[in-house]
Design a protein around this motif. Structure first.
Motif, PDB file in Angstrom:
ATOM      1  N   ALA A   1     -13.701  -8.302   4.293  1.00 42.16           N
ATOM      2  CA  ALA A   1     -14.329  -7.995   3.003  1.00 42.16           C
ATOM      3  C   ALA A   1     -13.747  -6.717   2.402  1.00 42.16           C
ATOM      4  N   LEU A   2     -13.457  -5.743   3.247  1.00 36.62           N
ATOM      5  CA  LEU A   2     -12.894  -4.473   2.763  1.00 36.62           C
ATOM      6  C   LEU A   2     -11.415  -4.623   2.401  1.00 36.62           C
ATOM      7  N   LEU A   3     -10.679  -5.426   3.147  1.00 41.34           N
ATOM      8  CA  LEU A   3      -9.273  -5.705   2.817  1.00 41.34           C
ATOM      9  C   LEU A   3      -9.183  -6.403   1.458  1.00 41.34           C
ATOM     10  N   LYS A   4     -10.065  -7.370   1.247  1.00 42.34           N
ATOM     11  CA  LYS A   4     -10.082  -8.151  -0.002  1.00 42.34           C
ATOM     12  C   LYS A   4     -10.300  -7.249  -1.222  1.00 42.34           C
ATOM     13  N   ARG A   5     -11.049  -6.171  -1.033  1.00 44.00           N
ATOM     14  CA  ARG A   5     -11.365  -5.250  -2.134  1.00 44.00           C
ATOM     15  C   ARG A   5     -10.403  -4.063  -2.206  1.00 44.00           C
ATOM     16  N   ASN A   6      -9.363  -4.094  -1.380  1.00 45.71           N
ATOM     17  CA  ASN A   6      -8.364  -3.026  -1.339  1.00 45.71           C
ATOM     18  C   ASN A   6      -8.968  -1.666  -0.962  1.00 45.71           C
ATOM     19  N   VAL A   7     -10.026  -1.694  -0.172  1.00 47.26           N
ATOM     20  CA  VAL A   7     -10.667  -0.454   0.296  1.00 47.26           C
ATOM     21  C   VAL A   7      -9.955   0.040   1.546  1.00 47.26           C
ATOM     22  N   ILE A   8      -9.436  -0.895   2.337  1.00 53.38           N
ATOM     23  CA  ILE A   8      -8.683  -0.548   3.534  1.00 53.38           C
ATOM     24  C   ILE A   8      -7.367  -1.314   3.541  1.00 53.38           C
ATOM     25  N   CYS A   9      -6.441  -0.835   4.363  1.00 48.65           N
ATOM     26  CA  CYS A   9      -5.186  -1.560   4.558  1.00 48.65           C
ATOM     27  C   CYS A   9      -4.944  -1.698   6.057  1.00 48.65           C
ATOM     28  N   ALA A  10      -4.131  -2.668   6.398  1.00 45.31           N
ATOM     29  CA  ALA A  10      -3.820  -2.953   7.794  1.00 45.31           C
ATOM     30  C   ALA A  10      -2.383  -2.548   8.077  1.00 45.31           C
ATOM     31  N   TYR A  11      -2.136  -2.085   9.299  1.00 47.72           N
ATOM     32  CA  TYR A  11      -0.778  -1.791   9.731  1.00 47.72           C
ATOM     33  C   TYR A  11      -0.680  -1.987  11.237  1.00 47.72           C
ATOM     34  N   LYS A  12       0.494  -2.323  11.704  1.00 46.24           N
ATOM     35  CA  LYS A  12       0.722  -2.551  13.135  1.00 46.24           C
ATOM     36  C   LYS A  12       0.768  -1.208  13.867  1.00 46.24           C
ATOM     37  N   ASP A  13       0.143  -1.198  15.026  1.00 45.28           N
ATOM     38  CA  ASP A  13       0.153  -0.019  15.893  1.00 45.28           C
ATOM     39  C   ASP A  13       1.583   0.199  16.384  1.00 45.28           C
ATOM     40  N   THR A  14       2.077   1.418  16.297  1.00 42.75           N
ATOM     41  CA  THR A  14       3.455   1.700  16.715  1.00 42.75           C
ATOM     42  C   THR A  14       3.647   1.571  18.226  1.00 42.75           C
ATOM     43  N   SER A  15       2.585   1.803  18.994  1.00 48.81           N
ATOM     44  CA  SER A  15       2.712   1.724  20.456  1.00 48.81           C
ATOM     45  C   SER A  15       2.438   0.314  21.002  1.00 48.81           C
ATOM     46  N   ASP A  16       1.803  -0.541  20.181  1.00 50.85           N
ATOM     47  CA  ASP A  16       1.491  -1.900  20.611  1.00 50.85           C
ATOM     48  C   ASP A  16       1.533  -2.806  19.385  1.00 50.85           C
ATOM     49  N   LYS A  17       2.634  -3.503  19.204  1.00 53.55           N
ATOM     50  CA  LYS A  17       2.851  -4.326  18.001  1.00 53.55           C
ATOM     51  C   LYS A  17       1.855  -5.476  17.863  1.00 53.55           C
ATOM     52  N   ARG A  18       1.150  -5.800  18.939  1.00 52.37           N
ATOM     53  CA  ARG A  18       0.132  -6.862  18.866  1.00 52.37           C
ATOM     54  C   ARG A  18      -1.149  -6.356  18.218  1.00 52.37           C
ATOM     55  N   LYS A  19      -1.311  -5.059  18.190  1.00 48.29           N
ATOM     56  CA  LYS A  19      -2.546  -4.434  17.719  1.00 48.29           C
ATOM     57  C   LYS A  19      -2.430  -4.048  16.243  1.00 48.29           C
ATOM     58  N   THR A  20      -3.476  -4.382  15.479  1.00 45.43           N
ATOM     59  CA  THR A  20      -3.533  -4.006  14.072  1.00 45.43           C
ATOM     60  C   THR A  20      -4.568  -2.911  13.901  1.00 45.43           C
ATOM     61  N   ASN A  21      -4.186  -1.876  13.195  1.00 43.73           N
ATOM     62  CA  ASN A  21      -5.113  -0.788  12.869  1.00 43.73           C
ATOM     63  C   ASN A  21      -5.438  -0.838  11.383  1.00 43.73           C
ATOM     64  N   TYR A  22      -6.529  -0.211  11.043  1.00 42.06           N
ATOM     65  CA  TYR A  22      -6.983  -0.184   9.658  1.00 42.06           C
ATOM     66  C   TYR A  22      -7.248   1.254   9.249  1.00 42.06           C
ATOM     67  N   GLN A  23      -6.993   1.529   7.980  1.00 41.07           N
ATOM     68  CA  GLN A  23      -7.304   2.843   7.434  1.00 41.07           C
ATOM     69  C   GLN A  23      -7.694   2.681   5.971  1.00 41.07           C
ATOM     70  N   LEU A  24      -8.345   3.695   5.450  1.00 41.31           N
ATOM     71  CA  LEU A  24      -8.750   3.660   4.049  1.00 41.31           C
ATOM     72  C   LEU A  24      -7.537   3.788   3.146  1.00 41.31           C
ATOM     73  N   THR A  25      -7.541   3.045   2.050  1.00 39.83           N
ATOM     74  CA  THR A  25      -6.534   3.209   1.009  1.00 39.83           C
ATOM     75  C   THR A  25      -6.959   4.400   0.149  1.00 39.83           C
ATOM     76  N   GLU A  26      -6.146   4.737  -0.820  1.00 37.33           N
ATOM     77  CA  GLU A  26      -6.524   5.804  -1.758  1.00 37.33           C
ATOM     78  C   GLU A  26      -7.822   5.414  -2.476  1.00 37.33           C
ATOM     79  N   PHE A  27      -7.890   4.141  -2.877  1.00 39.24           N
ATOM     80  CA  PHE A  27      -9.117   3.638  -3.501  1.00 39.24           C
ATOM     81  C   PHE A  27     -10.279   3.695  -2.509  1.00 39.24           C
ATOM     82  N   GLY A  28     -10.001   3.382  -1.249  1.00 36.68           N
ATOM     83  CA  GLY A  28     -11.022   3.441  -0.204  1.00 36.68           C
ATOM     84  C   GLY A  28     -11.555   4.855  -0.003  1.00 36.68           C
TER      85      GLY A  28
END
Length: 159
Positions: A79-106
């Motif tokens: 729901a937060l991704l859909k509203r551009n409140v957060i974005c997803a990115y791959k963890d640098t130490s484990d490419k299978r893992k996705t992390n999330y953080q707030l966007t500027e709008f978030g």
């Protein structure tokens, strides 16, 4: 055929009253959020706060921090991704893992959310004074009590 009214005044229906209250507050918070410029669903507020406090988190981190099922955390993140409140990115130490953080709008949304929480703190403090009890402390004690001794243990205490 007429349905019999269920007796909800019994103490055993206390959990239903708690759910009713949670539903009522969520329903009443929605227009407050809209008026303040919050576009996030009320139910996702705690997820946003996790990302404010931790800057970045995986789905598992969010689920564990909020003590909610993985599937529920996933729904909130979507729901937060859909509203551009957060974005997803791959963890640098484990490419299978996705992390999330707030966007500027978030971050903008989280600032508004924090303003709302300041106002809500005041509202619930007034309510505590009005009722002569501390609702947050009461709910915290109630949760701890049922974590220590489950409903099943309480119901079947003699067996």
């Amino acid at each position: 055929m007429s349905l019999k009214v269920i007796e909800t005044t019994r103490r055993g229906f206390t959990p239903k009253l708690a759910l009713d209250f949670a539903s009522l507050i969520e329903k009443q918070a929605k227009p407050v959020y809209e008026r303040m410029g919050l576009i996030i669903p009320v139910i996702t507020s705690s997820t946003v706060i996790v990302l404010v406090e931790h800057e970045s988190a995986s789905l598992l981190d969010i689920a564990r921090t909020l003590d909610i099922p993985h599937q529920l955390a996933s729904q909130r993140v979507k729901a937060l991704l859909k509203r551009n409140v957060i974005c997803a990115y791959k963890d640098t130490s484990d490419k299978r893992k996705t992390n999330y953080q707030l966007t500027e709008f978030g971050i903008e949304q989280s600032n508004i959310l924090m303003d709302y929480l300041d106002k809500a703190d005041f509202v619930f403090e007034e309510l505590n004074n009005e009722l002569g009890l501390d609702l947050k402390s009461l709910l915290t004690l109630l949760n701890k009590s049922f974590e220590t001794k489950t409903l099943e243990q309480r119901v079947f205490r003699d067996k």
